[in-house]
Write a protein that holds these residues in place. Sequence first.
Motif, PDB file in Angstrom:
ATOM      1  N   MET A 168       0.754  -1.194   0.014  1.00 32.08           N
ATOM      2  CA  MET A 168       0.042   0.107   0.120  1.00 32.08           C
ATOM      3  C   MET A 168       1.002   1.203  -0.019  1.00 32.08           C
ATOM      4  O   MET A 168       0.663   2.239  -0.656  1.00 32.08           O
ATOM      5  N   PRO A 169       2.167   1.488   0.747  1.00 30.60           N
ATOM      6  CA  PRO A 169       2.796   2.663   0.717  1.00 30.60           C
ATOM      7  C   PRO A 169       3.277   2.786  -0.858  1.00 30.60           C
ATOM      8  O   PRO A 169       3.623   4.071  -0.906  1.00 30.60           O
ATOM      9  N   PHE A 170       3.268   2.074  -1.627  1.00 28.93           N
ATOM     10  CA  PHE A 170       3.673   2.351  -3.070  1.00 28.93           C
ATOM     11  C   PHE A 170       2.766   3.321  -3.761  1.00 28.93           C
ATOM     12  O   PHE A 170       3.060   4.120  -4.357  1.00 28.93           O
ATOM     13  N   LEU A 171       1.504   3.192  -2.985  1.00 22.76           N
ATOM     14  CA  LEU A 171       0.478   4.205  -3.746  1.00 22.76           C
ATOM     15  C   LEU A 171       0.896   5.627  -3.334  1.00 22.76           C
ATOM     16  O   LEU A 171       0.525   6.620  -4.091  1.00 22.76           O
ATOM     17  N   ASP A 172       1.147   5.626  -2.005  1.00 19.85           N
ATOM     18  CA  ASP A 172       1.540   7.037  -1.706  1.00 19.85           C
ATOM     19  C   ASP A 172       2.725   7.574  -2.459  1.00 19.85           C
ATOM     20  O   ASP A 172       2.498   8.974  -2.719  1.00 19.85           O
ATOM     21  N   LEU A 173       3.695   6.748  -2.727  1.00 22.40           N
ATOM     22  CA  LEU A 173       4.926   7.317  -3.311  1.00 22.40           C
ATOM     23  C   LEU A 173       4.432   7.733  -4.810  1.00 22.40           C
ATOM     24  O   LEU A 173       4.989   8.556  -5.420  1.00 22.40           O
ATOM     25  N   MET A 174       3.613   6.765  -5.254  1.00 21.31           N
ATOM     26  CA  MET A 174       3.299   7.220  -6.975  1.00 21.31           C
ATOM     27  C   MET A 174       2.386   8.354  -6.652  1.00 21.31           C
ATOM     28  O   MET A 174       2.399   9.158  -7.801  1.00 21.31           O
ATOM     29  N   ASP A 175       1.632   8.800  -5.600  1.00 21.89           N
ATOM     30  CA  ASP A 175       0.853  10.222  -5.587  1.00 21.89           C
ATOM     31  C   ASP A 175       1.850  11.185  -5.642  1.00 21.89           C
ATOM     32  O   ASP A 175       1.608  12.143  -6.240  1.00 21.89           O
ATOM     33  N   GLN A 176       3.027  10.820  -4.915  1.00 21.23           N
ATOM     34  CA  GLN A 176       3.995  12.030  -4.802  1.00 21.23           C
ATOM     35  C   GLN A 176       4.530  12.296  -6.273  1.00 21.23           C
ATOM     36  O   GLN A 176       4.984  13.341  -6.713  1.00 21.23           O
ATOM     37  N   PHE A 177       4.884  11.223  -6.778  1.00 14.18           N
ATOM     38  CA  PHE A 177       5.585  11.231  -8.197  1.00 14.18           C
ATOM     39  C   PHE A 177       4.713  11.866  -9.223  1.00 14.18           C
ATOM     40  O   PHE A 177       5.029  12.887  -9.877  1.00 14.18           O
ATOM     41  N   ASP A 178       3.381  11.554  -9.248  1.00 14.98           N
ATOM     42  CA  ASP A 178       2.532  11.917 -10.104  1.00 14.98           C
ATOM     43  C   ASP A 178       2.388  13.503  -9.960  1.00 14.98           C
ATOM     44  O   ASP A 178       2.200  14.256 -10.888  1.00 14.98           O
ATOM     45  N   ARG A 179       2.191  13.988  -8.753  1.00 13.98           N
ATOM     46  CA  ARG A 179       2.083  15.264  -8.399  1.00 13.98           C
ATOM     47  C   ARG A 179       3.399  16.117  -8.823  1.00 13.98           C
ATOM     48  O   ARG A 179       2.931  17.274  -9.181  1.00 13.98           O
ATOM     49  N   THR A 180       4.399  15.488  -8.691  1.00 11.06           N
ATOM     50  CA  THR A 180       5.667  16.110  -8.892  1.00 11.06           C
ATOM     51  C   THR A 180       5.683  16.330 -10.454  1.00 11.06           C
ATOM     52  O   THR A 180       6.023  17.390 -10.966  1.00 11.06           O
ATOM     53  N   GLU A 181       5.338  15.348 -11.267  1.00 10.46           N
ATOM     54  CA  GLU A 181       5.286  15.309 -12.789  1.00 10.46           C
ATOM     55  C   GLU A 181       4.222  16.364 -13.036  1.00 10.46           C
ATOM     56  O   GLU A 181       4.800  17.020 -14.139  1.00 10.46           O
ATOM     57  N   ARG A 182       3.313  16.594 -12.669  1.00 11.23           N
ATOM     58  CA  ARG A 182       2.210  17.554 -13.248  1.00 11.23           C
ATOM     59  C   ARG A 182       2.603  18.872 -12.594  1.00 11.23           C
ATOM     60  O   ARG A 182       2.560  20.020 -13.498  1.00 11.23           O
TER      61      ARG A 182
ATOM     62  N   PRO B 262      -2.334   9.239 -15.808  1.00  9.17           N
ATOM     63  CA  PRO B 262      -3.579   9.553 -14.846  1.00  9.17           C
ATOM     64  C   PRO B 262      -3.215   8.960 -13.488  1.00  9.17           C
ATOM     65  O   PRO B 262      -2.498   8.077 -13.427  1.00  9.17           O
ATOM     66  N   SER B 263      -3.789   9.478 -12.344  1.00 13.88           N
ATOM     67  CA  SER B 263      -3.364   9.316 -11.120  1.00 13.88           C
ATOM     68  C   SER B 263      -3.215   7.652 -10.982  1.00 13.88           C
ATOM     69  O   SER B 263      -4.234   6.748 -11.134  1.00 13.88           O
ATOM     70  N   TYR B 264      -2.491   7.194 -10.325  1.00 13.94           N
ATOM     71  CA  TYR B 264      -2.241   5.700 -10.173  1.00 13.94           C
ATOM     72  C   TYR B 264      -3.203   5.148  -9.331  1.00 13.94           C
ATOM     73  O   TYR B 264      -3.747   4.162  -9.536  1.00 13.94           O
ATOM     74  N   ARG B 265      -3.282   5.992  -8.101  1.00 15.19           N
ATOM     75  CA  ARG B 265      -4.271   5.484  -7.233  1.00 15.19           C
ATOM     76  C   ARG B 265      -5.946   5.365  -7.763  1.00 15.19           C
ATOM     77  O   ARG B 265      -6.163   4.234  -7.675  1.00 15.19           O
ATOM     78  N   PHE B 266      -6.242   6.461  -8.658  1.00 17.12           N
ATOM     79  CA  PHE B 266      -7.399   6.273  -9.181  1.00 17.12           C
ATOM     80  C   PHE B 266      -7.350   5.130 -10.413  1.00 17.12           C
ATOM     81  O   PHE B 266      -8.501   4.447 -10.284  1.00 17.12           O
ATOM     82  N   MET B 267      -6.282   4.892 -10.944  1.00 18.95           N
ATOM     83  CA  MET B 267      -6.361   3.923 -11.905  1.00 18.95           C
ATOM     84  C   MET B 267      -6.482   2.556 -11.171  1.00 18.95           C
ATOM     85  O   MET B 267      -6.864   1.461 -11.877  1.00 18.95           O
ATOM     86  N   THR B 268      -6.168   2.219  -9.916  1.00 21.29           N
ATOM     87  CA  THR B 268      -6.208   0.876  -9.167  1.00 21.29           C
ATOM     88  C   THR B 268      -7.675   0.589  -9.207  1.00 21.29           C
ATOM     89  O   THR B 268      -8.279  -0.629  -9.019  1.00 21.29           O
ATOM     90  N   VAL B 269      -8.684   1.672  -9.267  1.00 19.62           N
ATOM     91  CA  VAL B 269     -10.122   1.535  -9.130  1.00 19.62           C
ATOM     92  C   VAL B 269     -10.751   1.515 -10.612  1.00 19.62           C
ATOM     93  O   VAL B 269     -11.225   0.441 -10.735  1.00 19.62           O
ATOM     94  N   ALA B 270     -10.187   2.306 -11.474  1.00 22.53           N
ATOM     95  CA  ALA B 270     -10.673   2.371 -12.796  1.00 22.53           C
ATOM     96  C   ALA B 270     -10.295   0.926 -13.667  1.00 22.53           C
ATOM     97  O   ALA B 270     -11.099   0.502 -14.264  1.00 22.53           O
ATOM     98  N   CYS B 271      -9.004   0.403 -13.476  1.00 24.59           N
ATOM     99  CA  CYS B 271      -8.624  -0.592 -14.155  1.00 24.59           C
ATOM    100  C   CYS B 271      -9.516  -1.842 -13.523  1.00 24.59           C
ATOM    101  O   CYS B 271      -9.877  -2.747 -14.457  1.00 24.59           O
TER     102      CYS B 271
END
Length: 524
Positions: free
Chosen positions: A314-328, A363-372
């Motif tokens: 689960m902590p990987f989702l937090d890391l990807m949230d941070q990475f996605d935000r940094t990229e945006r 797209p948000s990695y966390r959101f994609m875990t739901v969308a997929c």
Amino acid sequence: MKHWIERIADELKERDVEEHVVASGTSISGSIHIGNSCDVFIASSIAKSLKKDGFKSRTVWIADDHDPLRKVPYPLPESYEKYLGVPYSMIPCPEGCCESFVEHFQRPFLEALERFRIGVEHYSGARMYTEGLYNDYIRTSLERAPEIREIFNRFRDRPLRDDWLPYNPICEKCGRVNTTEAYDFSGDTVRYRCECGFDGEMDIKSGLGKLTWRVEWAARWKILGVTCEPFGKDHAASGGSYDVSSIISEEIFDYPAPYPVPYEWITLRGEAMSKSRGVFFTPGQWLEIGPPESLNYFIFRSKPMKHKDFNPDMPFLDLMDQFDRTERIYYGMEDAASEKEEQKLRNIYRVSMIEEFDLPLRPSYRFMTVACQIAGDDPERLYDILRRNSQLPEELMDLELDQLTDKQLEQLNERIENVKNWLRLYAPEFVKFQVQEELPDVELSEPQLKFLQDVADLMESREMSAEELHDEMYSILRRHGLKPQKAFQAIYRVLIGKKMGPRAASFLLSLERDFVIRRLRLEA
């Protein structure tokens, strides 16, 4: 304000050299993981920073494949214990799929580096010996052994014996290199004894031996012209490998020690990585669940000596949230909290970047875990879910899937594959769900039933964003005297048959609207 990689590059620019050689090395004692491969990631980034500013630089990577096997790495069988003490370069492939033990563990790493766009000049420690690159340095080390012993003894409680030589032959009888000790030499012939009882001699030109580590490291710097080298913090301890090798480099080989970049080890779920215990995570495994830039981000977002723990759960989702935000933020798709934060994050992303994009589509990695999980293998449905939940860049909201650029499609497909792999390999059970085709057999309280009815009426009455729906649902649950946990539990139970699920508002908006309304009314 510059990133620490760029500050190191700035200091290297002050050195009077024609070309910078940034070295990295890895012991091929098993699977090469994200902890012991930090050397090459940091080295490559420093070299790239130098090149960007017009300075000649290159990255070299040395496979320390002439070192002895000290522990049997996971998942090799116990039968490999017979190779303990034998150089990696002389051990057979454990699965018969490669030419050797070394190639078996080295090839996946080098293939992963290609995905990270890391180009290195590759050296084999074993070949450097067999091809004679070390011969002159072996001769010098044997002839000046008393001086080298004195350097070692400066940092030792118990001095080395008087006949100690900084060289270990490979035993002719048992094939081990860590059980031999050289005690005399004449010209290129070294006499040695082994713990197996064998007493013999060897010619250094055969390549069947190696300098002791701290002498070898110093020799390697001069052979390759190394000006900078990252390495684990164990080598950076006071009186440790770097200190001793630096003195040997300068006093014995007349070569200035390279600029040191020590780094802290990476732990896995709070535990030290260990090849023998199977506690490790490789760059190849990372690429299964995240884009290459995200590993760069993980390594470069904090200073090298700061502790880093990686957890792919689960902590990987937090890391990807941070990475996605940094990229945006880097691409101007989101505002930072302050100018200082924006500059900091832009610097981190710049050194993490593999290539520049016109407009990234991740797209948000966390959101994609739901969308997929909702869309399954239907890309059109997935794209529609992303658009309905404002998960696409504003510039792409009016475009259809087939109107995206090849690069945007590649990024979107990469993210889909990464997310699906994460769900399959690391997601806890409470994250996984399946929308039930038929209404599950559930018992709900009267307030829960009224809550579902009112949410259905609300969704039927008007279009809303996820944020608006979230706020309205809280107003409804308060009106019916429900705690949030009980209210949302009702939603999850009628839709996925579980007590927990993804964020309710965006989840509801991701599903087909008429279906949701009917299900909340317990009609389907």
